[in-house]
Design a protein around this motif. Structure first.
Motif, mmCIF file in Angstrom:
data_model
loop_
_atom_site.group_PDB
_atom_site.id
_atom_site.type_symbol
_atom_site.label_atom_id
_atom_site.label_comp_id
_atom_site.label_asym_id
_atom_site.label_seq_id
_atom_site.Cartn_x
_atom_site.Cartn_y
_atom_site.Cartn_z
ATOM 1 N N GLU A 1 26.392 5.267 11.533
ATOM 2 C CA GLU A 1 26.888 4.085 10.832
ATOM 3 C C GLU A 1 28.229 4.382 10.154
ATOM 4 O O GLU A 1 29.135 3.545 10.160
ATOM 5 C CB GLU A 1 25.874 3.584 9.809
ATOM 6 C CG GLU A 1 26.220 2.230 9.237
ATOM 7 C CD GLU A 1 26.430 1.140 10.284
ATOM 8 O OE1 GLU A 1 27.343 0.311 10.093
ATOM 9 O OE2 GLU A 1 25.706 1.105 11.305
ATOM 10 N N GLU A 2 28.390 5.563 9.590
ATOM 11 C CA GLU A 2 29.669 5.948 8.985
ATOM 12 C C GLU A 2 30.755 6.047 10.044
ATOM 13 O O GLU A 2 31.901 5.632 9.814
ATOM 14 C CB GLU A 2 29.523 7.278 8.238
ATOM 15 C CG GLU A 2 28.712 7.164 6.971
ATOM 16 C CD GLU A 2 28.354 8.500 6.356
ATOM 17 O OE1 GLU A 2 28.183 8.541 5.123
ATOM 18 O OE2 GLU A 2 28.236 9.515 7.093
ATOM 19 N N VAL A 3 30.421 6.575 11.205
ATOM 20 C CA VAL A 3 31.381 6.639 12.316
ATOM 21 C C VAL A 3 31.783 5.225 12.725
ATOM 22 O O VAL A 3 32.969 4.927 12.876
ATOM 23 C CB VAL A 3 30.800 7.424 13.508
ATOM 24 C CG1 VAL A 3 31.669 7.261 14.748
ATOM 25 C CG2 VAL A 3 30.639 8.898 13.160
ATOM 26 N N ARG A 4 30.812 4.359 12.864
ATOM 27 C CA ARG A 4 31.078 2.972 13.269
ATOM 28 C C ARG A 4 31.987 2.283 12.232
ATOM 29 O O ARG A 4 32.965 1.620 12.599
ATOM 30 C CB ARG A 4 29.761 2.219 13.422
ATOM 31 C CG ARG A 4 29.897 0.862 14.076
ATOM 32 C CD ARG A 4 28.552 0.195 14.317
ATOM 33 N NE ARG A 4 27.937 0.726 15.525
ATOM 34 C CZ ARG A 4 26.830 1.481 15.548
ATOM 35 N NH1 ARG A 4 26.185 1.771 14.447
ATOM 36 N NH2 ARG A 4 26.343 1.918 16.693
ATOM 37 N N THR A 5 31.697 2.459 10.964
ATOM 38 C CA THR A 5 32.501 1.843 9.905
ATOM 39 C C THR A 5 33.929 2.389 9.910
ATOM 40 O O THR A 5 34.890 1.631 9.783
ATOM 41 C CB THR A 5 31.853 2.077 8.525
ATOM 42 O OG1 THR A 5 30.557 1.467 8.529
ATOM 43 C CG2 THR A 5 32.689 1.479 7.405
ATOM 44 N N SER A 6 34.075 3.704 10.080
ATOM 45 C CA SER A 6 35.419 4.294 10.089
ATOM 46 C C SER A 6 36.234 3.766 11.269
ATOM 47 O O SER A 6 37.438 3.535 11.141
ATOM 48 C CB SER A 6 35.344 5.822 10.107
ATOM 49 O OG SER A 6 34.829 6.306 11.321
ATOM 50 N N ILE A 7 35.599 3.556 12.392
ATOM 51 C CA ILE A 7 36.280 3.017 13.569
ATOM 52 C C ILE A 7 36.711 1.569 13.335
ATOM 53 O O ILE A 7 37.817 1.169 13.699
ATOM 54 C CB ILE A 7 35.377 3.154 14.817
ATOM 55 C CG1 ILE A 7 35.326 4.626 15.245
ATOM 56 C CG2 ILE A 7 35.837 2.243 15.950
ATOM 57 C CD1 ILE A 7 34.299 4.937 16.314
ATOM 58 N N GLU A 8 35.849 0.799 12.691
ATOM 59 C CA GLU A 8 36.160 -0.613 12.426
ATOM 60 C C GLU A 8 37.406 -0.775 11.562
ATOM 61 O O GLU A 8 38.071 -1.802 11.622
ATOM 62 C CB GLU A 8 34.976 -1.291 11.742
ATOM 63 C CG GLU A 8 33.798 -1.523 12.651
ATOM 64 C CD GLU A 8 32.557 -2.008 11.901
ATOM 65 O OE1 GLU A 8 32.628 -2.224 10.663
ATOM 66 O OE2 GLU A 8 31.515 -2.155 12.557
ATOM 67 N N HIS A 9 37.731 0.230 10.758
ATOM 68 C CA HIS A 9 38.830 0.104 9.806
ATOM 69 C C HIS A 9 40.054 0.942 10.174
ATOM 70 O O HIS A 9 40.906 1.191 9.313
ATOM 71 C CB HIS A 9 38.334 0.473 8.407
ATOM 72 C CG HIS A 9 37.302 -0.488 7.909
ATOM 73 N ND1 HIS A 9 37.615 -1.722 7.409
ATOM 74 C CD2 HIS A 9 35.951 -0.401 7.898
ATOM 75 C CE1 HIS A 9 36.509 -2.359 7.076
ATOM 76 N NE2 HIS A 9 35.479 -1.579 7.366
ATOM 77 N N CYS A 10 40.143 1.362 11.423
ATOM 78 C CA CYS A 10 41.273 2.176 11.867
ATOM 79 C C CYS A 10 41.806 1.687 13.211
ATOM 80 O O CYS A 10 41.186 0.885 13.891
ATOM 81 C CB CYS A 10 40.848 3.644 12.002
ATOM 82 S SG CYS A 10 40.617 4.464 10.428
ATOM 83 N N PHE A 11 42.966 2.221 13.571
ATOM 84 C CA PHE A 11 43.553 2.013 14.893
ATOM 85 C C PHE A 11 43.095 3.205 15.726
ATOM 86 O O PHE A 11 43.415 4.347 15.403
ATOM 87 C CB PHE A 11 45.072 1.953 14.770
ATOM 88 C CG PHE A 11 45.783 1.503 16.015
ATOM 89 C CD1 PHE A 11 45.316 0.437 16.764
ATOM 90 C CD2 PHE A 11 46.932 2.134 16.421
ATOM 91 C CE1 PHE A 11 45.986 0.005 17.893
ATOM 92 C CE2 PHE A 11 47.617 1.721 17.549
ATOM 93 C CZ PHE A 11 47.135 0.652 18.291
ATOM 94 N N ASN A 12 42.328 2.942 16.781
ATOM 95 C CA ASN A 12 41.613 3.991 17.500
ATOM 96 C C ASN A 12 42.168 4.243 18.897
ATOM 97 O O ASN A 12 42.658 3.329 19.549
ATOM 98 C CB ASN A 12 40.140 3.589 17.619
ATOM 99 C CG ASN A 12 39.548 3.300 16.264
ATOM 100 O OD1 ASN A 12 39.383 4.184 15.453
ATOM 101 N ND2 ASN A 12 39.246 2.033 16.010
ATOM 102 N N PHE A 13 42.024 5.496 19.320
ATOM 103 C CA PHE A 13 42.481 5.926 20.639
ATOM 104 C C PHE A 13 41.339 6.664 21.326
ATOM 105 O O PHE A 13 40.878 7.690 20.825
ATOM 106 C CB PHE A 13 43.685 6.870 20.511
ATOM 107 C CG PHE A 13 44.910 6.199 19.968
ATOM 108 C CD1 PHE A 13 45.933 5.781 20.818
ATOM 109 C CD2 PHE A 13 45.047 5.963 18.605
ATOM 110 C CE1 PHE A 13 47.058 5.151 20.313
ATOM 111 C CE2 PHE A 13 46.178 5.337 18.091
ATOM 112 C CZ PHE A 13 47.180 4.928 18.951
ATOM 113 N N GLY A 14 40.875 6.133 22.443
ATOM 114 C CA GLY A 14 39.874 6.812 23.244
ATOM 115 C C GLY A 14 40.550 7.478 24.431
ATOM 116 O O GLY A 14 41.477 6.924 25.022
#
Length: 134
Positions: free
Chosen positions: A33-46
């Motif tokens: 859940e912490e990972v999911r929340t951090s992703i929701e609030h950042c610009f992400n690169f896979g």
């Protein structure tokens, strides 16, 4: 085999990202859940190799002044092939991040990688403060 770096959150494999991060030295024990929340609030690169995610990075940013590079990794079995360099180049050259003039990150073991992209210890560490609650 072709490498693709995408900013589409819908492509991110949360299970893969969580599994890596929760076992890393910098995010040990981080919950899904912490990972999911951090992703929701950042610009992400896979980072994807033949459609399978093999890496990740996220930037906490206001898209104008500041960018904090976080959770950068390539899965261990895919290291040594230049993927982390390609990821860094993609992040720093991304059109949405071109106004940023202050980048920061923290690392215990990847100084060599980041120095190739202009990162270094602060010239005046007295200007930088941190608060870390454990």
């Amino acid at each position: 085999m072709s490498i693709i770096i995408s900013t589409e959150n819908s492509r991110l494999d949360i299970d893969f990202i969580h599994q890596f991060l929760t076992n890393s030295y910098w995010a040990k024990g981080r919950t899904k859940e912490e990972v999911r929340t951090s992703i929701e609030h950042c610009f992400n690169f896979g980072v994807y190799l033949d459609e399978q995610q093999i890496g990740f990075a996220r930037v906490l940013t206001d898209y104008t002044v500041f960018g904090y590079l976080m959770d950068v990794f390539i899965a261990e079995n895919h290291r040594g092939k230049g993927y982390s360099k390609k990821l860094m180049k993609t992040i720093l050259e991304h059109p949405e991040l071109q106004k940023i003039h202050r980048w920061m990150l923290a690392t215990a073991d990847a100084h060599g990688l980041y120095k190739q992209f202009g990162f270094d210890a602060p010239q005046d560490p007295n200007l930088i403060m941190a608060r870390i609650d454990k």
